[in-house]
Design a protein around this motif. Structure first.
Motif, PDB file in Angstrom:
ATOM      1  N   GLY A 248     -15.811 -14.686   4.426  1.00  0.00           N
ATOM      2  CA  GLY A 248     -16.245 -15.109   3.107  1.00  0.00           C
ATOM      3  C   GLY A 248     -15.744 -14.259   1.961  1.00  0.00           C
ATOM      4  N   ARG A 249     -15.147 -13.103   2.229  1.00  0.00           N
ATOM      5  CA  ARG A 249     -14.660 -12.231   1.166  1.00  0.00           C
ATOM      6  C   ARG A 249     -13.341 -12.752   0.600  1.00  0.00           C
ATOM      7  NH1 ARG A 249     -11.200  -8.045   1.021  1.00  0.00           N
ATOM      8  NH2 ARG A 249     -10.954  -8.006   3.294  1.00  0.00           N
ATOM      9  N   GLU A 250     -13.176 -12.628  -0.718  1.00  0.00           N
ATOM     10  CA  GLU A 250     -11.941 -13.065  -1.355  1.00  0.00           C
ATOM     11  C   GLU A 250     -10.767 -12.183  -0.943  1.00  0.00           C
ATOM     12  OE1 GLU A 250     -12.475 -13.031  -5.576  1.00  0.00           O
ATOM     13  OE2 GLU A 250     -13.265 -15.076  -5.633  1.00  0.00           O
ATOM     14  N   ILE A 251      -9.608 -12.817  -0.764  1.00  0.00           N
ATOM     15  CA  ILE A 251      -8.373 -12.057  -0.551  1.00  0.00           C
ATOM     16  C   ILE A 251      -7.992 -11.429  -1.890  1.00  0.00           C
ATOM     17  CG2 ILE A 251      -5.931 -12.231   0.055  1.00  0.00           C
ATOM     18  CD1 ILE A 251      -6.677 -14.638   1.809  1.00  0.00           C
ATOM     19  N   GLY A 252      -7.701 -10.124  -1.888  1.00  0.00           N
ATOM     20  CA  GLY A 252      -7.441  -9.480  -3.165  1.00  0.00           C
ATOM     21  C   GLY A 252      -6.639  -8.210  -3.073  1.00  0.00           C
ATOM     22  N   ALA A 253      -6.597  -7.468  -4.173  1.00  0.00           N
ATOM     23  CA  ALA A 253      -5.773  -6.268  -4.301  1.00  0.00           C
ATOM     24  C   ALA A 253      -6.112  -5.222  -3.248  1.00  0.00           C
ATOM     25  CB  ALA A 253      -5.931  -5.678  -5.701  1.00  0.00           C
ATOM     26  N   ALA A 254      -7.381  -5.128  -2.830  1.00  0.00           N
ATOM     27  CA  ALA A 254      -7.771  -4.119  -1.833  1.00  0.00           C
ATOM     28  C   ALA A 254      -7.038  -4.331  -0.513  1.00  0.00           C
ATOM     29  CB  ALA A 254      -9.278  -4.162  -1.616  1.00  0.00           C
ATOM     30  N   ASP A 255      -6.783  -5.593  -0.161  1.00  0.00           N
ATOM     31  CA  ASP A 255      -6.061  -5.883   1.085  1.00  0.00           C
ATOM     32  C   ASP A 255      -4.585  -5.503   0.958  1.00  0.00           C
ATOM     33  OD1 ASP A 255      -8.321  -7.282   2.490  1.00  0.00           O
ATOM     34  OD2 ASP A 255      -8.105  -8.632   0.782  1.00  0.00           O
ATOM     35  N   PHE A 256      -3.990  -5.813  -0.197  1.00  0.00           N
ATOM     36  CA  PHE A 256      -2.594  -5.446  -0.444  1.00  0.00           C
ATOM     37  C   PHE A 256      -2.436  -3.925  -0.419  1.00  0.00           C
ATOM     38  CE2 PHE A 256      -2.527  -9.769  -1.701  1.00  0.00           C
ATOM     39  CZ  PHE A 256      -1.215 -10.203  -1.869  1.00  0.00           C
ATOM     40  N   ALA A 257      -3.357  -3.218  -1.078  1.00  0.00           N
ATOM     41  CA  ALA A 257      -3.256  -1.759  -1.152  1.00  0.00           C
ATOM     42  C   ALA A 257      -3.432  -1.103   0.212  1.00  0.00           C
ATOM     43  CB  ALA A 257      -4.299  -1.220  -2.140  1.00  0.00           C
ATOM     44  N   ALA A 258      -4.354  -1.597   1.009  1.00  0.00           N
ATOM     45  CA  ALA A 258      -4.580  -1.019   2.342  1.00  0.00           C
ATOM     46  C   ALA A 258      -3.353  -1.210   3.229  1.00  0.00           C
ATOM     47  CB  ALA A 258      -5.812  -1.652   2.978  1.00  0.00           C
ATOM     48  N   GLN A 259      -2.726  -2.383   3.141  1.00  0.00           N
ATOM     49  CA  GLN A 259      -1.532  -2.626   3.961  1.00  0.00           C
ATOM     50  C   GLN A 259      -0.384  -1.741   3.497  1.00  0.00           C
ATOM     51  OE1 GLN A 259      -1.010  -6.382   5.730  1.00  0.00           O
ATOM     52  NE2 GLN A 259       1.133  -6.581   5.140  1.00  0.00           N
ATOM     53  N   TRP A 260      -0.237  -1.567   2.186  1.00  0.00           N
ATOM     54  CA  TRP A 260       0.815  -0.677   1.680  1.00  0.00           C
ATOM     55  C   TRP A 260       0.625   0.746   2.194  1.00  0.00           C
ATOM     56  CZ3 TRP A 260      -0.604   2.411  -3.009  1.00  0.00           C
ATOM     57  CH2 TRP A 260       0.358   3.391  -3.289  1.00  0.00           C
ATOM     58  N   ARG A 261      -0.584   1.274   2.098  1.00  0.00           N
ATOM     59  CA  ARG A 261      -0.821   2.648   2.545  1.00  0.00           C
ATOM     60  C   ARG A 261      -0.551   2.802   4.041  1.00  0.00           C
ATOM     61  NH1 ARG A 261      -4.984   2.490  -1.534  1.00  0.00           N
ATOM     62  NH2 ARG A 261      -6.435   1.542  -0.058  1.00  0.00           N
ATOM     63  N   ALA A 262      -0.904   1.803   4.825  1.00  0.00           N
ATOM     64  CA  ALA A 262      -0.684   1.884   6.272  1.00  0.00           C
ATOM     65  C   ALA A 262       0.802   1.857   6.623  1.00  0.00           C
ATOM     66  CB  ALA A 262      -1.403   0.731   6.968  1.00  0.00           C
ATOM     67  N   LEU A 263       1.602   1.101   5.850  1.00  0.00           N
ATOM     68  CA  LEU A 263       3.008   0.883   6.192  1.00  0.00           C
ATOM     69  C   LEU A 263       3.981   1.685   5.345  1.00  0.00           C
ATOM     70  CD1 LEU A 263       2.903  -3.010   6.677  1.00  0.00           C
ATOM     71  CD2 LEU A 263       2.695  -1.232   8.419  1.00  0.00           C
ATOM     72  N   SER A 264       3.477   2.535   4.469  1.00  0.00           N
ATOM     73  CA  SER A 264       4.366   3.274   3.569  1.00  0.00           C
ATOM     74  C   SER A 264       5.148   4.371   4.274  1.00  0.00           C
ATOM     75  CB  SER A 264       3.550   3.902   2.436  1.00  0.00           C
ATOM     76  OG  SER A 264       2.671   4.900   2.944  1.00  0.00           O
ATOM     77  N   GLY A 265       4.679   4.792   5.440  1.00  0.00           N
ATOM     78  CA  GLY A 265       5.337   5.875   6.158  1.00  0.00           C
ATOM     79  C   GLY A 265       4.882   7.257   5.741  1.00  0.00           C
ATOM     80  N   LYS A 266       3.968   7.333   4.807  1.00  0.00           N
ATOM     81  CA  LYS A 266       3.507   8.634   4.316  1.00  0.00           C
ATOM     82  C   LYS A 266       2.442   9.259   5.201  1.00  0.00           C
ATOM     83  CE  LYS A 266       4.572   7.519  -0.506  1.00  0.00           C
ATOM     84  NZ  LYS A 266       4.026   7.295  -1.877  1.00  0.00           N
ATOM     85  N   ASP A 267       1.767   8.432   6.011  1.00  0.00           N
ATOM     86  CA  ASP A 267       0.702   8.942   6.880  1.00  0.00           C
ATOM     87  C   ASP A 267       1.084   8.649   8.332  1.00  0.00           C
ATOM     88  OD1 ASP A 267      -1.586   9.640   8.238  1.00  0.00           O
ATOM     89  OD2 ASP A 267      -2.965   8.643   6.848  1.00  0.00           O
ATOM     90  N   SER A 268       1.462   9.704   9.045  1.00  0.00           N
ATOM     91  CA  SER A 268       1.933   9.526  10.424  1.00  0.00           C
ATOM     92  C   SER A 268       0.823   9.148  11.390  1.00  0.00           C
ATOM     93  CB  SER A 268       2.609  10.809  10.917  1.00  0.00           C
ATOM     94  OG  SER A 268       1.688  11.897  10.889  1.00  0.00           O
ATOM     95  N   ALA A 269      -0.407   9.163  10.941  1.00  0.00           N
ATOM     96  CA  ALA A 269      -1.513   8.755  11.815  1.00  0.00           C
ATOM     97  C   ALA A 269      -1.481   7.259  12.095  1.00  0.00           C
ATOM     98  CB  ALA A 269      -2.852   9.145  11.187  1.00  0.00           C
ATOM     99  N   TYR A 270      -0.804   6.514  11.228  1.00  0.00           N
ATOM    100  CA  TYR A 270      -0.639   5.071  11.471  1.00  0.00           C
ATOM    101  C   TYR A 270       0.559   4.863  12.397  1.00  0.00           C
ATOM    102  CZ  TYR A 270      -3.801   3.955   7.564  1.00  0.00           C
ATOM    103  OH  TYR A 270      -4.884   3.824   6.724  1.00  0.00           O
ATOM    104  N   TRP A 271       0.339   4.189  13.509  1.00  0.00           N
ATOM    105  CA  TRP A 271       1.411   3.950  14.478  1.00  0.00           C
ATOM    106  C   TRP A 271       2.152   2.676  14.079  1.00  0.00           C
ATOM    107  CZ3 TRP A 271      -2.297   4.597  19.233  1.00  0.00           C
ATOM    108  CH2 TRP A 271      -2.711   5.932  19.298  1.00  0.00           C
ATOM    109  N   THR A 272       3.025   2.823  13.123  1.00  0.00           N
ATOM    110  CA  THR A 272       3.761   1.669  12.609  1.00  0.00           C
ATOM    111  C   THR A 272       5.162   1.628  13.182  1.00  0.00           C
ATOM    112  OG1 THR A 272       4.620   2.867  10.687  1.00  0.00           O
ATOM    113  CG2 THR A 272       2.471   1.805  10.455  1.00  0.00           C
TER     114      THR A 272
END
Length: 759
Positions: free
Chosen positions: A136-160
């Motif tokens: 029920g939650r709207e798709i919005g900027a918070a989803d875009f920002a979370a995906q960017w942070r996970a895939l930016s390569g700046k945090d090696s804790a994300y196994w991307t």
């Protein structure tokens, strides 16, 4: 063995650069003022039907290669089934259209455009106001920002597995309202439309733990026409069910069941009625096509013989064979008659079984198109003979790519045109035939390149212990053994005459048993032979040309005859040709046989090694344990981003190993890398296409890989299934798939599309 940095790009079975000086890239061949991108060679074949003609409800049972290890498309073990699930259950900002170009997906986006370029590139996404997650939650900027942070390569804790594009984003923020997302880039990025497809909820991408483990076996929150009901590893299936919060056109189907079925078992599952849709191999396609009757090769539609049946039975026995069988079974030789009676009974049982299979398959049809992927010959330039660019170019110039494409596609009634680009396929905006930078097939020039590299015919070859000599030594040894055995020299040895027909081979190097392959090549080749006309049987029928007749001294061997083996520094020029051995790889092995014959004509030998499918790519291609190999790359709407790691120059790693990314040929140049980088940063689409075409010409010139043909896409589909099948370039529309109402019919292409060469 080199260390390999392997990216996630899928390899679909299912297999190159000038290094010195300045390359003068020739004008693109075959095009004037016309758009060199052309048109797609084949339309999609999905039995397209209006939604009003499709029934509500039902379950689609769809064969896939595997149950995915993860539902997170950004992890390294994601596969084709991961992508299929993501397309059905997650937001995609852009989709692929019928020409392989990205188009806005109106279910999620009202608009998306670059609003600023100075001082920074800024893109504003305006979201569909109805777009919501399944909670029920709207798709919005918070989803875009979370995906960017996970895939930016700046945090090696994300196994991307990749961060291309996301590493160029500087910040993401809410726009003028909750429905706007404002993305600011630190560096210009031409392929910005590749981002946020798919888009995961912040529940999955918000923390490393959630990203790494939260979406491997379940997706609790989704936002597509379907949702993941369960991933059943024991039952080898993924079950998708309709999403009650979906705001778009409602899904016609109640469920989609993605069943993992090996390729060699799919026909049995179709016969058993356990599948509705399955991608199949050409052999299975033949069987399914036979169930519907013989097919017109131009249109793919059924043809029926006299009385509505085909001339030959399931066992393919002629009238003469049947008559002989009857005569033996009723003859005076009792032992032979008994054997023949038993054989006839076995044949009847086999024919009855075949009829039952055909009856079961009669409710299916083969839908065919060209897959958005191409098969290439890869040449490993890391070491050995192929480290020399001249040898790679010689191998490439020896290949008749048109004949290879025809061997695969013509029997299927699909357009048989060789692929002219490494970076795009016909119809895509970046496509242009850049093969002119390498040059056309020419055996004479290929031999000259090899000679320039020091490889000469009949050179002495050193032999290892227990190994026979090769080259001139072996020829001499074989000749001496033959003379000793016969007690005298052959008549042809006295004066160097060539005995026409003595080798009992076609001029293309194939054996007698290979001639009945349905190809028209034999007749074509025969017209070029100096020794006169020759039928496909290999027999000379010109006046005075009986088999075994002597040609005058000095007469050249027929075109296509194998050249003398080449050698250099005591070593024969023999290349390791690695192939998969699985049941779905017959086509690759057929192509490999023809390539082997073509290389033999210029004096290059091949040592073919067949390996298990599961180790083919990991242990041989990625590890660099091959000289020649066949494998495929998928087409991309974003070649500047997706193709760069495939053709980027390998770089030394800190530990001294070689990081090749996805460039498994180990061949690359700084110039090509620079062209990719420029194409990735310009926002002028015309300029980007020009840069990519220049890069492709340089890739052709170095011959690290040779595109051969666009892969065939053959899908067995239940006749009343609509809007599903051979999708071609276009992203499937899952909500429109379903079973036709009684009396309704889907629309199918009347004939494969064909493209005429430009002037």
């Amino acid at each position: 063995m080199s260390h390999v940095g392997v990216g996630p790009r899928a390899v679909m079975r299912s297999v190159a650069f000038l290094t010195a000086g300045v390359l003068a890239v020739p004008a693109l061949a075959g095009c004037t003022s016309e758009d060199p991108s052309g048109k797609p060679l084949a339309e999609q074949d999905v039995a397209a039907a209006a939604r009003t003609s499709v029934s509500d409800g039902g379950t689609l049972r769809w064969a896939v290669d595997s149950v995915p290890d993860t539902l997170n498309a950004f992890q390294s073990d994601a596969d084709a089934t991961t992508t299929r699930v993501a397309q059905a259950v997650l937001p995609s900002m852009f989709r692929m259209d019928e020409a392989g170009s990205p188009v806005r997906n109106p279910d999620y986006l009202e608009s998306a455009e670059v609003v600023d370029t100075e001082p920074k590139q800024v893109v504003v996404y305006k979201l569909n106001q109805q777009a919501v997650w399944s909670d029920g939650r709207e798709i919005g900027a918070a989803d875009f920002a979370a995906q960017w942070r996970a895939l930016s390569g700046k945090d090696s804790a994300y196994w991307t597995a990749r961060n291309a594009g996301y590493d160029r984003i500087e910040k993401i923020e809410r726009g003028a309202n909750d429905l706007e997302v404002k993305v600011t880039f630190s560096r210009p990025y031409a392929d910005w439309k590749a981002l946020f497809t798919p888009l995961y909820p912040k529940d999955v991408t918000g923390t490393p733990d959630a990203f790494n483990d939260g979406a491997r076996r379940a997706l609790k929150v989704s936002a597509g026409p379907f949702a993941v009901k369960k991933v059943d590893t024991k039952g080898d299936q993924v079950v998708l069910t309709g999403n009650p919060r979906w705001w778009g056109e409602p899904a016609k189907l109640d469920q989609i069941v993605l069943r993992a079925v090996p390729r060699d078992e799919r026909v049995s599952e179709l016969v058993a009625g356990e599948l509705d849709l399955a991608e199949i191999d050409p052999e299975t396609a033949d069987e399914a096509g036979l169930a519907a009757g013989p097919r017109n090769p131009a249109t793919g539609t059924p043809l029926m013989g006299p009385g509505g049946t085909s001339a030959a039975g399931p066992q393919g026995r002629s009238a003469a064979q049947a008559l002989r069988s009857w005569a033996v079974a009723n003859g005076s030789d009792e032992e032979a008659a008994e054997e023949e009676v038993l054989a006839r009974e076995k044949r009847r049982e086999a024919e009855a079984k075949a009829r039952r299979r055909q009856q079961a398959l009669s409710g299916f049809e083969v839908r065919k198109s060209l897959e958005p992927a191409y098969t290439q010959l890869a040449l490993n330039g890391a070491d050995g003979p192929l480290a020399d660019e001249r040898v790679r170019r010689a191998v490439a110039r020896a290949l008749d790519r048109e004949k290879l494409a025809e061997a695969v596609l013509k029997p299927l009634g699909l357009p048989a045109e060789p692929v002219g680009s490494h970076l795009a396929l016909s119809g895509q905006p970046a496509y242009a035939d850049g093969s002119g930078a390498l040059g056309e097939q020419n055996a004479k020039e290929a031999r000259a390149l090899l000679a320039d590299a020091g490889w000469v015919p009949g050179g002495p070859v050193k032999k290892k212990d227990g190994e026979e000599a090769a080259g001139a030594e072996k020829d001499k040894k074989d000749k001496e053994e033959k003379d000793g055995k016969d007690g005298k020299k052959s008549e042809g040895d006295d004066d160097g005459t060539y005995i026409v027909g003595e080798d009992n081979k076609n001029t293309d190097g194939r054996n007698e048993g290979d001639r009945n392959d349905g190809s028209a090549d034999d007749a074509k080749d025969g017209a070029d032979r100096e020794s006169g006309e020759k039928h496909s049987s290999g027999k000379n029928t010109a006046q005075g040309g009986a088999p075994g007749a002597y040609a005058p001294k000095g007469t050249a061997a027929p075109a296509g005859a194998a050249a003398a083996p080449l050698a250099k520094d005591g070593k024969a020029l023999t290349l390791r040709f690695v192939l998969p051995s699985g049941p779905g790889s017959e086509t690759l092995r057929t192509v490999a046989d023809r390539i082997t014959d073509m290389l033999k004509e210029i004096g290059i030998g091949t040592e073919v090694t067949k390996v298990p499918d599961e180790s083919y790519f990991k242990d041989h291609i990625a590890a660099g344990e091959y000289d020649l190999a066949l494998y495929s790359w998928p087409a991309s709407a974003f070649p500047a981003t997706d193709a760069r790691p495939i053709y980027a120059k390998p770089v030394p790693a800190a530990d001294g190993s070689l990081n090749v990314a996805q460039n498994y040929t180990r061949v690359g140049t700084d110039q090509v890398d620079q062209l990719f980088d420029r194409a990735m940063t310009t926002l002028d689409q015309k300029e980007a296409r020009g840069l990519l075409r220049k890069a492709d010409s340089r890739i052709w010139a170095a011959a690290g890989s040779v595109p051969l043909y666009q892969r065939p896409q053959l899908v067995a589909a239940r006749e009343n299934l609509a809007n599903a099948g051979a999708f071609g370039f276009e992203t499937p529309v899952y909500e429109d798939m379903g079973f036709l109402k009684k009396g309704a019919q889907g629309s199918r292409p009347s004939a494969p599309a064909s493209s005429s060469p430009s002037s």
